[in-house]
Design a protein around this motif. Structure first.
Motif, short mmCIF file in Angstrom:
data_model
loop_
_atom_site.label_atom_id
_atom_site.label_comp_id
_atom_site.label_asym_id
_atom_site.label_seq_id
_atom_site.Cartn_x
_atom_site.Cartn_y
_atom_site.Cartn_z
N LEU A 86 0.82 -1.21 0.00
CA LEU A 86 0.00 0.00 0.00
C LEU A 86 0.86 1.26 0.00
O LEU A 86 0.49 2.28 -0.59
CB LEU A 86 -0.96 -0.02 1.19
CG LEU A 86 -2.09 -1.03 0.98
CD1 LEU A 86 -2.81 -1.35 2.29
CD2 LEU A 86 -3.09 -0.50 -0.04
N ARG A 146 1.84 1.67 -3.54
CA ARG A 146 0.72 2.21 -4.31
C ARG A 146 0.64 3.73 -4.15
O ARG A 146 0.52 4.46 -5.13
CB ARG A 146 -0.59 1.56 -3.85
CG ARG A 146 -1.81 2.24 -4.43
CD ARG A 146 -3.12 1.66 -3.95
NE ARG A 146 -4.23 2.37 -4.57
CZ ARG A 146 -5.15 3.05 -3.90
NH1 ARG A 146 -5.14 3.08 -2.59
NH2 ARG A 146 -6.11 3.68 -4.54
N LYS A 156 3.46 5.44 -6.04
CA LYS A 156 3.25 5.41 -7.49
C LYS A 156 2.23 6.46 -7.90
O LYS A 156 2.40 7.18 -8.88
CB LYS A 156 2.74 4.03 -7.92
CG LYS A 156 3.85 3.02 -8.17
CD LYS A 156 3.25 1.71 -8.64
CE LYS A 156 4.28 0.60 -8.56
NZ LYS A 156 3.65 -0.73 -8.52
N LYS A 157 1.16 6.54 -7.13
CA LYS A 157 0.10 7.51 -7.45
C LYS A 157 0.64 8.93 -7.39
O LYS A 157 0.29 9.78 -8.19
CB LYS A 157 -1.08 7.36 -6.50
CG LYS A 157 -1.91 6.12 -6.75
CD LYS A 157 -3.00 5.95 -5.71
CE LYS A 157 -4.20 6.82 -5.96
NZ LYS A 157 -5.03 6.36 -7.07
N ARG A 159 2.97 9.68 -10.31
CA ARG A 159 2.25 9.80 -11.57
C ARG A 159 1.31 11.01 -11.61
O ARG A 159 0.67 11.26 -12.62
CB ARG A 159 1.47 8.51 -11.83
CG ARG A 159 2.45 7.40 -12.14
CD ARG A 159 1.82 6.07 -12.25
NE ARG A 159 2.88 5.06 -12.27
CZ ARG A 159 2.66 3.77 -12.37
NH1 ARG A 159 1.43 3.32 -12.46
NH2 ARG A 159 3.67 2.93 -12.40
N ASN A 160 1.20 11.70 -10.50
CA ASN A 160 0.44 12.95 -10.49
C ASN A 160 1.34 14.07 -10.03
O ASN A 160 1.15 14.64 -8.96
CB ASN A 160 -0.76 12.84 -9.55
CG ASN A 160 -1.81 11.92 -10.09
OD1 ASN A 160 -2.47 12.24 -11.08
ND2 ASN A 160 -1.97 10.77 -9.48
N ASP A 200 -7.89 1.30 -9.87
CA ASP A 200 -7.04 2.46 -9.59
C ASP A 200 -6.53 2.99 -10.92
O ASP A 200 -5.66 2.38 -11.55
CB ASP A 200 -5.89 2.06 -8.67
CG ASP A 200 -5.13 3.29 -8.16
OD1 ASP A 200 -5.11 4.31 -8.89
OD2 ASP A 200 -4.58 3.22 -7.05
N ASP A 204 -4.64 5.35 -11.70
CA ASP A 204 -3.23 5.78 -11.78
C ASP A 204 -2.29 4.60 -12.01
O ASP A 204 -1.14 4.79 -12.37
CB ASP A 204 -2.81 6.47 -10.48
CG ASP A 204 -3.47 7.83 -10.32
OD1 ASP A 204 -3.67 8.50 -11.35
OD2 ASP A 204 -3.78 8.22 -9.18
N LEU A 205 -2.79 3.40 -11.74
CA LEU A 205 -1.95 2.21 -11.91
C LEU A 205 -2.23 1.60 -13.28
O LEU A 205 -3.28 1.83 -13.88
CB LEU A 205 -2.24 1.17 -10.82
CG LEU A 205 -2.05 1.62 -9.37
CD1 LEU A 205 -2.32 0.45 -8.43
CD2 LEU A 205 -0.65 2.16 -9.13
N LEU A 251 -1.74 -5.92 -7.45
CA LEU A 251 -2.04 -5.40 -6.11
C LEU A 251 -3.18 -6.21 -5.47
O LEU A 251 -3.13 -6.55 -4.29
CB LEU A 251 -2.41 -3.92 -6.20
CG LEU A 251 -2.55 -3.16 -4.88
CD1 LEU A 251 -1.27 -3.25 -4.05
CD2 LEU A 251 -2.91 -1.71 -5.12
N PHE A 269 -3.17 -8.28 -1.95
CA PHE A 269 -4.18 -8.19 -0.89
C PHE A 269 -4.60 -9.58 -0.45
O PHE A 269 -5.04 -9.79 0.66
CB PHE A 269 -5.43 -7.44 -1.38
CG PHE A 269 -5.22 -5.97 -1.62
CD1 PHE A 269 -4.14 -5.30 -1.08
CD2 PHE A 269 -6.14 -5.25 -2.39
CE1 PHE A 269 -3.96 -3.94 -1.31
CE2 PHE A 269 -5.96 -3.90 -2.62
CZ PHE A 269 -4.87 -3.24 -2.09
N ARG A 271 -1.49 2.94 -18.21
CA ARG A 271 -2.31 3.32 -17.06
C ARG A 271 -3.79 3.14 -17.37
O ARG A 271 -4.26 3.50 -18.46
CB ARG A 271 -2.04 4.76 -16.67
CG ARG A 271 -0.72 4.87 -15.98
CD ARG A 271 -0.46 6.27 -15.55
NE ARG A 271 0.98 6.50 -15.64
CZ ARG A 271 1.56 7.67 -15.48
NH1 ARG A 271 0.82 8.73 -15.25
NH2 ARG A 271 2.86 7.79 -15.56
#
Lengths: 255, 336
Positions: free
Chosen positions: A10, A13, A16-17, A20-21, B90, B92-93, B101, B105, B133
């Motif tokens: 997490l 994640r 990465k987000k 990428r922004n 998601d 963005d992924l 991912l 989980f 993406r």
């Protein structure tokens, strides 16, 4: 084990987000950098006033700007949880066995990592402009840790607001509402002795002052342990309150 | 086949006193394709939320794969896959990262996970965009990625909350084919909620119609249709006076025709139910002629799920409403 495993993914994640922004990074770094480049020029004559506690206004204000940076990036933490709530991604995670604590921990660890990187950028710029950390590498690491710890406590506020209001605008609004008064009524940008008495009184109770005093000591004077320990005690108290509130509201949302 | 879902006397009352689910009981067997049919607000989403461990029930007993929803939610989460009505990925992924991912989980091992992700990307025809993406995917691709993401850990049971709402007919068909394949070839039990009669008719082997929190009827689509026991004739005609007067008049005429079992209002006319309706169409035409009402169309059909729905809920679902269905499903904050 599961907690560490899940937190790791997490954490990745979130990073990465963020990468990428880049616009988000830009927004949270923009203000501190403007302060560093312009504000410190504007007030540069401050340093020539007798009793000014530093060589230059830049050297004095850099710790305050580091704190401001921690503020503005912590604000985005709350909006990211609102995004996950709005998109449904939070609940998509909740129907899997993923560790519930890891959802918050992944968020917080990535916030801490991010604020550390941003602090390094600001310190690097400040160095180029002519100010450095007198305590060397050890002091630098302690500064970064202090800012990260403060950032975590502050993420707690924005996460709690996000979980309570479930609305990004509220997070930004309440955040901005808190940021500037707290920053201006602290020793972040002005020495205590330069303030009117009533602001001095506020500043003495302002957690920002405690944090910034510790960072400033490490940058300009040396290891003043009394100041540093006081800062950690104050941040610790805030962290307990804000992260406690976050945990409570998070449990309410996931049930 | 053993039972995989067992629900007894389930009741859900929300904080504001709304009774979303009002004492329902049902069982679903392994490998079954089960459909929960009902209008918005009927209690479908609430039931799914309880079964998928998202919502604590008010009372009743619920087990999924033998596990108690209150006491053993983690065991349930390992074997289910849940797809919400709104596509949840998601953005963005990349597609691959989204799937990986989800596997993490579920605590899957890296090498196994890599293979599984490749397999799913291939199955869902997403190989070419796997490392792009998801933000840039088309609607249909996003939906397929969403479906793939709930399959990563090879669930035994899938919950699909209105899986094709908002999709164009072609994408809808593709999703239907995947779902049928998963059910038949991998023996995954399916629990589907839908407002589309066509979807329920095509996919489900067992159906329950839920309305106002209660199950009004259950059975296979075929059984349900036989229960209605009548064909339907849809009539439309010209109204010279105000519509009501003519409607009343038309109903009276139809009521006198032998074999008619029920008459209901429908868009722009009336729907008449009768056994062997084919034989009474001439009677209807003659009677209308005699009263000088001009028929504009006569449509005959065998019972559809739509008729069953109308019979049991007093409502007909219009296709236009479905297309403009508001956002909001089991993962969103708006509760049903």
């Amino acid at each position: 084990m599961t907690l560490i495993h899940d937190t790791r993914y997490l954490f990745m994640r979130s990073l990465k987000k963020l990468i990428r922004n880049p616009i988000l990074l830009f927004f949270s770094l923009f203000q501190p950098i403007i302060f560093l480049l312009l504000f410190t020029q504007l007030f540069s004559k401050f340093a020539s006033i007798p009793d000014f506690p530093a060589e230059s206004y830049l050297a004095f204000a850099t710790p305050g700007i580091l704190l401001q940076n921690a503020f503005s990036s912590a604000l985005q933490s709350g909006t990211s949880i609102v995004d996950d709530l709005d998109s449904g991604y939070l609940h998509k995670m909740l129907v899997t066995p993923v560790s519930r604590s890891a959802i918050l921990l992944g968020r917080l660890t990535s916030d801490a990592f991010r604020v550390t990187i941003q602090s390094l950028i600001i310190l690097g710029l400040a160095y180029l402009l002519g100010t450095s950390v007198v305590t060397g590498i050890g002091g630098l690491l302690l500064i970064l840790a202090t800012i990260a710890f403060f950032g975590l406590a502050w993420s707690g506020i924005s996460l709690a607001i996000g979980l309570r209001t479930k609305n990004s605008e509220s997070v930004f609004g309440i955040g901005a509402f808190l940021t500037f008064p707290l920053l201006f009524m602290s020793t972040a940008l002005t020495p205590l002795s330069f303030m009117p008495e009533w602001i001095q009184n506020v500043s003495n109770f302002n957690p920002i002052s405690y944090t910034v005093n510790a960072v400033r000591a490490l940058m300009l004077n040396g290891y003043e342990w009394n100041t540093i320990i006081a800062a950690y005690a104050v941040i610790g108290l805030i962290a307990v309150l804000t992260l406690g509130a976050t945990l409570y509201l998070f449990r309410k949302v996931i049930n | 086949m053993p039972e995989i879902i067992k629900v007894d006397n389930l009741i859900q009352v929300y904080g504001d006193g709304t009774k979303a689910v009002d004492d329902i009981s049902f069982t679903i067997r392994e490998g079954e394709f089960f459909g929960f049919l009902g209008p918005n607000g009927a209690g479908k989403s609430t039931t799914i939320k309880i079964l998928t461990t998202l919502l604590a029930k008010t009372s009743g007993s619920v087990t999924v794969a033998g596990y108690n929803v209150d006491k053993e939610p983690q065991n349930i989460r390992k074997i289910i896959g849940v797809q919400s009505q709104e596509t949840v990925i998601d953005a963005d992924l990349t597609g691959r990262e989204n799937l990986t991912l989800q596997g993490h989980f579920q605590q899957m091992r890296s090498n196994m996970l890599r293979e599984r992700v490749d397999e799913l990307l291939k199955l869902m025809d997403l190989q070419e965009v796997a490392d792009k993406r998801a933000r840039n995917y088309s609607g249909g691709m996003k939906k397929r990625l969403d479906l793939a993401s709930i399959l990563v850990h090879k669930p035994k049971l899938l919950f699909l909350d209105e899986p094709t709402t908002g999709l164009d007919p072609q994408s809808r068909n593709v999703i239907w084919e995947y779902l049928e394949k998963l059910n038949k070839e991998e023996n995954i039990t399916m629990f589907l909620t839908t407002q589309y009669m066509e979807e329920a008719d095509r996919l489900c082997r067992k159906l329950s119609i839920i309305d106002n929190g209660r199950i009004v009827i259950s059975g296979s689509p075929k059984e349900l249709k036989q229960q209605v026991g009548a064909d339907s004739i849809k009539l439309s005609y010209e109204n010279d006076e105000s519509k009501n007067v003519t409607n009343e008049k038309a109903k009276k005429i139809l009521g006198e025709i032998q074999g008619v079992t029920n008459i209901l209002d429908s868009d722009g006319g009336l729907t008449v139910y009768a056994k062997n309706a084919g034989f009474i169409i001439p009677d209807i035409v003659r009677a209308f002629d005699k009263q000088k009402i001009k028929l504009t169309s006569v449509n005959f059909s065998s019972p559809t799920l739509d008729d069953i729905f109308l019979k049991h809920t007093g409502r007909r679902i219009r296709t236009e409403e479905l297309v403009q269905n508001p956002k909001g499903g089991i993962f969103s904050r708006r509760r049903r």
